[in-house]
Design a protein around this motif. Structure first.
Motif, short mmCIF file in Angstrom:
data_model
loop_
_atom_site.label_atom_id
_atom_site.label_comp_id
_atom_site.label_asym_id
_atom_site.label_seq_id
_atom_site.Cartn_x
_atom_site.Cartn_y
_atom_site.Cartn_z
N ARG A 15 0.84 -1.21 0.00
CA ARG A 15 0.00 0.00 0.00
C ARG A 15 0.87 1.25 0.00
O ARG A 15 0.57 2.23 -0.70
N ARG A 16 1.94 1.22 0.78
CA ARG A 16 2.82 2.38 0.84
C ARG A 16 3.49 2.63 -0.52
O ARG A 16 3.60 3.77 -0.98
N ALA A 17 3.93 1.55 -1.16
CA ALA A 17 4.57 1.69 -2.47
C ALA A 17 3.57 2.21 -3.51
O ALA A 17 3.91 3.05 -4.35
N ALA A 18 2.33 1.71 -3.45
CA ALA A 18 1.31 2.19 -4.38
C ALA A 18 1.02 3.67 -4.16
O ALA A 18 0.87 4.44 -5.12
N ALA A 19 0.97 4.08 -2.90
CA ALA A 19 0.74 5.50 -2.59
C ALA A 19 1.88 6.36 -3.12
O ALA A 19 1.67 7.47 -3.62
N VAL A 22 1.39 6.88 -6.77
CA VAL A 22 0.33 7.86 -7.04
C VAL A 22 0.85 9.28 -6.80
O VAL A 22 0.60 10.20 -7.60
N ARG A 23 1.58 9.46 -5.70
CA ARG A 23 2.11 10.80 -5.40
C ARG A 23 3.10 11.27 -6.46
O ARG A 23 3.22 12.47 -6.73
N ALA A 24 3.82 10.33 -7.06
CA ALA A 24 4.79 10.70 -8.09
C ALA A 24 4.13 11.30 -9.32
O ALA A 24 4.77 12.03 -10.08
N ASP A 25 2.84 11.01 -9.55
CA ASP A 25 2.10 11.55 -10.70
C ASP A 25 0.72 11.99 -10.24
O ASP A 25 -0.30 11.64 -10.84
N THR A 98 3.60 5.14 -14.71
CA THR A 98 3.80 4.45 -13.44
C THR A 98 4.49 3.10 -13.65
O THR A 98 5.37 2.71 -12.87
N LEU A 99 4.12 2.39 -14.71
CA LEU A 99 4.77 1.13 -15.03
C LEU A 99 6.26 1.34 -15.29
O LEU A 99 7.10 0.54 -14.85
N ALA A 100 6.60 2.41 -15.98
CA ALA A 100 8.01 2.71 -16.24
C ALA A 100 8.76 2.91 -14.91
O ALA A 100 9.89 2.44 -14.76
N ARG A 101 8.12 3.57 -13.97
CA ARG A 101 8.77 3.77 -12.66
C ARG A 101 8.96 2.44 -11.94
O ARG A 101 9.99 2.21 -11.30
N VAL A 102 7.96 1.56 -12.03
CA VAL A 102 8.08 0.25 -11.38
C VAL A 102 9.24 -0.54 -11.99
O VAL A 102 10.04 -1.14 -11.28
N ARG A 103 9.33 -0.53 -13.31
CA ARG A 103 10.41 -1.26 -13.97
C ARG A 103 11.77 -0.69 -13.62
O ARG A 103 12.72 -1.43 -13.34
N GLU A 104 11.89 0.63 -13.65
CA GLU A 104 13.18 1.24 -13.33
C GLU A 104 13.59 0.94 -11.90
O GLU A 104 14.76 0.64 -11.63
#
Length: 605
Positions: A15-19, A22-25, A98-104
């Motif tokens: 949940r923290r990572a998902a938040a 979201v905050r990043a964008d 957001t997917l790009a951020r997860v991959r990076e």
């Protein structure tokens, strides 16, 4: 299967990572919510206006009411369509970023893992997380996430509209959704663990396949085919059971949900008809409430389907985010610099997880520029010692220092400049020849790259490639053989320019002629540097300044070749035995050559 799994992130961490994502964008996320809200409001107008038409026509309004309100219904439907499409467009862009951020972030964390952690966990688990799990998370962020937002907002607005039209009918309709709430709770309690188990089983399958493919020659040589087939079948059976369990959960969840959609609509029509006869509600209210409940079926069904998808995605996200809990390679840019290049091994002991001690109190000092050969029978601890010297593992007890600084505490950049371990394992990365070489030195010029290739004997075949340094390597480009791949690995060593080089069968895959040429070339380049060779060919020990003999995890003899032969101890026995089997031992290379590693007499686990 892997001996030690990579960690998983807990629900709170997910949940923290998902938040954080979201905050990043946040602006795009807020835009998605706003557009979805406006689309939902526009969609509410139709049933309410239809109820108005019915009530006004019953009160004698005539055709004029229909002519006045029907275009408004059509206009609201068009507005809802346009807003929904805009919301989905913004949502998909949000999902891709957001997917790009997860991959990076996953790549950064994977590259920060110590080699020992990856080896213990197995590459199958890491590969499954970086491919299937990241893809699942990406699909959710791109498709399921925006769809869930759209339909969740619409469902909330429709439920609110049901209560506004007529509170009594609204309460009756929403109570009819109780079976959905109950089965949803039942499903959510079981789904996360089930999908985590399925992901772990998939990792085990990937690990079995990867390990069997990588060690195919060893499997064939030791006739382990049946054992590997049996292990593969067991892993596949476990994977099948976990997949069937998640399938069972879905086969219970979805039929109950689909059946339950009929209950609120039927209840409102039956009870609403009776209440209308009693004069307690208008016919328009009954029709509007029924239409709202029918309208609720679409977005609510989509929400529930996406919630089911979120369980699989949440388990995948827990596996992807779990890398944050794994040990990280030390990055201490402000730590002390080694004072010199001397390597000291003091009272070192080491035991692999779940096993006995492999090293038992080893003491050794290697002076700058020395050629040291480490010999001994298979299982004596030679390779383990080389890993400790290279900082791949940290000793269980004792210290391994370079210039007075523990090797395992050096950050990766400093460690690469101090000590490099070269083994028979080699990697050709997807990309050009230049990309493969600049891994070792990103700032290297083309002249420096060509010089490194020439040193290791790879300059000729690289110049013959269609595009030289720009030639793509791998399945889509030039396919390298074992010797070419190892030459590229040795060229990276030349570019890294370490002061200490640890060789563990570094030229094992080269033919004797190429291996001898490579060894001589590297000897010229690394003159004055420290070389520690795990010696399987004893003429390597003959050429070294000193020989360290290991037995059963202990250093039992240490000294020059001639002294150890004269001492008539363990090394003398090894030398006489090896020399008897190799009567044509080549003479030592002139100029203190780099230890040779092109043959191996016995495999070491």
């Amino acid at each position: 299967m892997s001996g030690e799994r990579l960690p998983l992130a807990g629900p709170a961490d997910v949940r923290r990572a998902a938040a954080e994502l979201v905050r990043a964008d946040r602006r795009a996320f807020a835009g998605v919510l706003a557009l979805n809200g406006l689309a939902a409001v526009a969609g509410l107008a139709g049933p309410w206006l239809l109820g108005r038409i019915i009530d006004e026509v019953r009160d004698g309004g005539g055709v004029a009411v229909v002519d006045r309100l029907a275009p408004v219904i059509l206009l609201c439907a068009v507005i809802q369509l346009l807003l929904s499409r805009w919301a989905r467009y913004v949502g998909h862009r949000f999902g891709e970023r957001t997917l790009a951020r997860v991959r990076e972030r996953f790549v950064d964390r994977a590259l920060s893992l110590p080699s020992s952690v990856v080896e213990r966990a197995g590459t199958g688990d890491l590969t499954a997380r970086g491919t299937a799990d990241v893809t699942t998370v990406g699909t959710t962020l791109r498709d399921a996430g925006p769809a869930l937002l759209v339909n969740a907002v619409q469902s909330l607005f429709v439920m609110a509209a049901v209560l506004v039209v007529d509170p009594l009918l609204g309460v009756l309709g929403l109570l009819g959704l109780t079976p959905i709430w109950l089965v949803l709770r039942w499903y959510l309690r079981r789904a996360r663990d089930a999908y985590l188990a399925e992901g772990a089983a998939n990792s085990d399958v990937a690990e079995i396949v990867a390990a069997t493919a990588a060690g195919a020659r060893t499997v064939e040589a030791f006739r382990l085919e049946e054992r590997r087939i049996r292990a593969s079948r067991e892993a596949l059976e476990t994977s099948r059971r976990t997949r069937f369990h998640t399938l069972f959960l879905r086969t219970v969840f979805f039929p109950v949900v689909e059946t339950s959609y009929v209950v609120p609509v039927a209840g409102v029509l039956l009870l609403g008809g009776w209440l209308h006869q009693e004069g307690m509600v208008s016919l328009g209210a009954v029709v509007a409430t029924s239409l709202y409940l029918l309208q609720l079926t679409g977005p609510l069904d989509e929400v529930l389907m996406r919630l089911e998808q979120l369980q699989a995605s949440g388990a995948s996200f827990a596996r992807v985010e779990g890398l944050a809990r794994a040990p990280r390679a030390v990055r201490r840019g402000d730590g002390p610099d080694p004072a010199g290049d001397r390597i000291d091994v003091t009272g070192v002991r080491y035991a692999y997880d779940g096993g006995g001690e492999v090293l038992r109190g080893v003491d050794l000092t290697v002076t700058p520029g020395e050629r040291l050969a480490v010999v001994g029978p298979s299982g004596a601890g030679k390779t383990t010692l080389s890993r400790l010297l290279a900082g791949v593992d940290a000793p269980t007890a004792g210290t391994v220092t370079v210039g007075g600084v523990p090797v395992a505490e050096l950050d990766p950049e400093r460690l690469r400049r101090q000590v490099v371990l070269v083994t028979q394992e080699h990697h050709v990365f997807l990309g050009s020849v230049r990309d493969n070489l600049r891994i070792a030195e990103p700032a290297a010029s083309d002249d420096e790259l060509w010089a490194a290739l020439t040193v290791v004997g790879a300059g000729t075949w690289v110049r013959e490639l269609p595009e030289g340094l720009d030639t793509e390597l791998g399945e889509a480009g030039h396919a390298t053989d074992g010797s070419q791949a190892q030459q590229l690995a040795l060229a990276r060593v030349v570019l890294a320019d370490p002061h200490t080089l640890i060789l563990d069968e570094a030229t094992a895959l080269l033919d004797p002629t190429t291996a001898r040429h490579t060894e001589r070339a590297l000897a010229a380049v690394l003159e004055g540097r420290t070389v520690i060779a795990i010696a399987h060919r004893l003429h390597t020990a003959h050429d070294a300044d000193r020989v360290a003999v290991m037995e059963n995890g202990r250093l039992t003899e240490l000294g020059p070749h001639d002294d150890l032969v004269a001492a008539d101890g363990v090394y003398a026995s090894l030398w006489h035995s090896w020399h008897t089997n190799h009567p044509t031992t080549p003479p030592p290379h002139p100029g203190r050559p780099l230890p040779a590693q092109s043959e191996r007499t016995r495999p070491e686990p």
